[in-house]
Design an enzyme around this catalytic site. Sequence first.
Site, PDB file in Angstrom:
ATOM      1  N   ASN A  41      70.803  16.285  29.781  1.00  0.00           N
ATOM      2  CA  ASN A  41      70.021  17.245  30.035  1.00  0.00           C
ATOM      3  C   ASN A  41      70.639  18.163  31.046  1.00  0.00           C
ATOM      4  OD1 ASN A  41      67.897  19.163  31.156  1.00  0.00           O
ATOM      5  ND2 ASN A  41      66.900  17.837  32.364  1.00  0.00           N
ATOM      6  N   TRP A  42      71.206  19.432  30.540  1.00  0.00           N
ATOM      7  CA  TRP A  42      72.074  20.048  31.228  1.00  0.00           C
ATOM      8  C   TRP A  42      71.368  20.873  32.429  1.00  0.00           C
ATOM      9  CZ3 TRP A  42      76.650  22.520  27.856  1.00  0.00           C
ATOM     10  CH2 TRP A  42      77.517  21.280  27.589  1.00  0.00           C
ATOM     11  N   LYS A  43      69.920  20.918  32.057  1.00  0.00           N
ATOM     12  CA  LYS A  43      69.426  22.046  33.200  1.00  0.00           C
ATOM     13  C   LYS A  43      69.844  23.292  33.296  1.00  0.00           C
ATOM     14  CE  LYS A  43      68.209  17.796  35.801  1.00  0.00           C
ATOM     15  NZ  LYS A  43      67.746  17.132  36.811  1.00  0.00           N
ATOM     16  N   HIS A  58      59.181  17.384  32.029  1.00  0.00           N
ATOM     17  CA  HIS A  58      60.290  17.084  32.964  1.00  0.00           C
ATOM     18  C   HIS A  58      59.676  17.273  34.312  1.00  0.00           C
ATOM     19  CE1 HIS A  58      63.858  17.021  35.294  1.00  0.00           C
ATOM     20  NE2 HIS A  58      64.378  16.340  34.367  1.00  0.00           N
ATOM     21  N   GLU A 114      60.846  18.573  36.987  1.00  0.00           N
ATOM     22  CA  GLU A 114      61.172  19.550  37.536  1.00  0.00           C
ATOM     23  C   GLU A 114      60.331  20.843  36.995  1.00  0.00           C
ATOM     24  OE1 GLU A 114      65.266  19.618  36.712  1.00  0.00           O
ATOM     25  OE2 GLU A 114      65.506  18.046  38.094  1.00  0.00           O
ATOM     26  N   GLU A 173      61.012   8.775  34.093  1.00  0.00           N
ATOM     27  CA  GLU A 173      62.056   9.370  35.115  1.00  0.00           C
ATOM     28  C   GLU A 173      61.235   9.266  36.738  1.00  0.00           C
ATOM     29  OE1 GLU A 173      65.406  11.833  33.363  1.00  0.00           O
ATOM     30  OE2 GLU A 173      63.466  13.245  33.860  1.00  0.00           O
ATOM     31  N   GLY A 206      68.467  12.935  40.578  1.00  0.00           N
ATOM     32  CA  GLY A 206      69.404  13.783  41.387  1.00  0.00           C
ATOM     33  C   GLY A 206      69.664  13.315  42.842  1.00  0.00           C
ATOM     34  N   SER A 223      69.483   9.435  38.293  1.00  0.00           N
ATOM     35  CA  SER A 223      70.694   8.918  38.699  1.00  0.00           C
ATOM     36  C   SER A 223      71.332   7.939  37.909  1.00  0.00           C
ATOM     37  CB  SER A 223      70.484   8.494  40.162  1.00  0.00           C
ATOM     38  OG  SER A 223      70.123   9.572  41.043  1.00  0.00           O
ATOM     39  N   GLY A 238      70.924  13.494  33.599  1.00  0.00           N
ATOM     40  CA  GLY A 238      71.355  14.946  34.382  1.00  0.00           C
ATOM     41  C   GLY A 238      72.462  15.159  34.627  1.00  0.00           C
ATOM     42  N   GLY A 239      72.809  15.212  35.928  1.00  0.00           N
ATOM     43  CA  GLY A 239      74.225  15.559  36.582  1.00  0.00           C
ATOM     44  C   GLY A 239      75.254  15.030  36.067  1.00  0.00           C
TER      45      GLY A 239
HETATM   46  C1  PEP Z   1      67.165  14.409  34.729  1.00  0.00           C
HETATM   47  O1  PEP Z   1      66.849  15.546  35.510  1.00  0.00           O
HETATM   48  O2  PEP Z   1      66.424  14.334  33.791  1.00  0.00           O
HETATM   49  C2  PEP Z   1      67.965  13.500  35.584  1.00  0.00           C
HETATM   50  C3  PEP Z   1      67.648  12.242  35.172  1.00  0.00           C
HETATM   51  O3  PEP Z   1      68.711  13.959  36.413  1.00  0.00           O
HETATM   52  P1  PEP Z   1      70.048  13.236  37.198  1.00  0.00           P
HETATM   53  O4  PEP Z   1      70.465  12.125  36.055  1.00  0.00           O
HETATM   54  O5  PEP Z   1      70.890  14.035  37.702  1.00  0.00           O
HETATM   55  O6  PEP Z   1      69.091  12.098  38.246  1.00  0.00           O
END
Ligand code: PEP
Length: 250
Positions: A10-12, A98, A100, A168, A174, A212, A233-234
Amino acid sequence: MPKHPLIAGNWKMHGLRDAIPEALAMDTAARQSRASVAIFPPSTLLFALSEALNARPGPSPVRLGGQDCHKDAQGAFTGDLSAEMLKDAGAEMVILGHSERRHGHKEACESVAAKTLAALRAGLEPIICIGETLDQRQEGLTHAVLSKQLRDSLPLALEGQTFHVAYEPVWAIGTGHVPTDDQVIDAMLLIQKHLAQRFHNQVVPHTLYGGSVKPDNARHLLSLDGVDGLLVGGASLKAEDFNRIIAAAD
Ligand code: PEP
């Protein structure tokens, strides 16, 4: 891991056109892996990424997806995108619910369910996200929160359809904090039990863990009971990291 693990990035709200070579490098890794790989770039990149992947010799194993969609197919909804538009731009999947969106945009479970129906209408495969906040976990509400999110965000129309559920925990996204193995397994088993009771699908949904995930913990997370994929994510922004996560699925 009964099925091919699904590794989803997920590049957000990250990525301009100069990120296309990163996706192509991820495609190269995906071609050498048994994992199913999906990238969810910002919508502005969907078409360009789809063209770039299709221009490579042989079909790309990387599937593209949107990060959200509107429940309607079209209309006076300034700034929104429909599932049909995402599909038209090259998406095959969509992330819904999600945290967010749930927290930052006050999206209720009922809205996630309506968007899920929109995804099915457009022929997109949804990944529906659920997860508790830290306060909810500390108050002992994790099971109640996850159960409610599952019941109210997953419409019965998912029966017979291909879809996925991502656990999640909001406090893990994050932050660098990863739940204990027992916490992950407990949530996964709750989700799988719910899915088995409510849906009788030929294609058993993937249950993903997200929060994470890094190259160094991906293999361990994938080894846990009930984890048959990762939502990243990141660490999905750079091929150097994401490709190590793809390799961890082999
Ligand atoms: C996400 O936003 O779906 C996520 C899992 O982010 P991160 O891996 O950066 O915690």
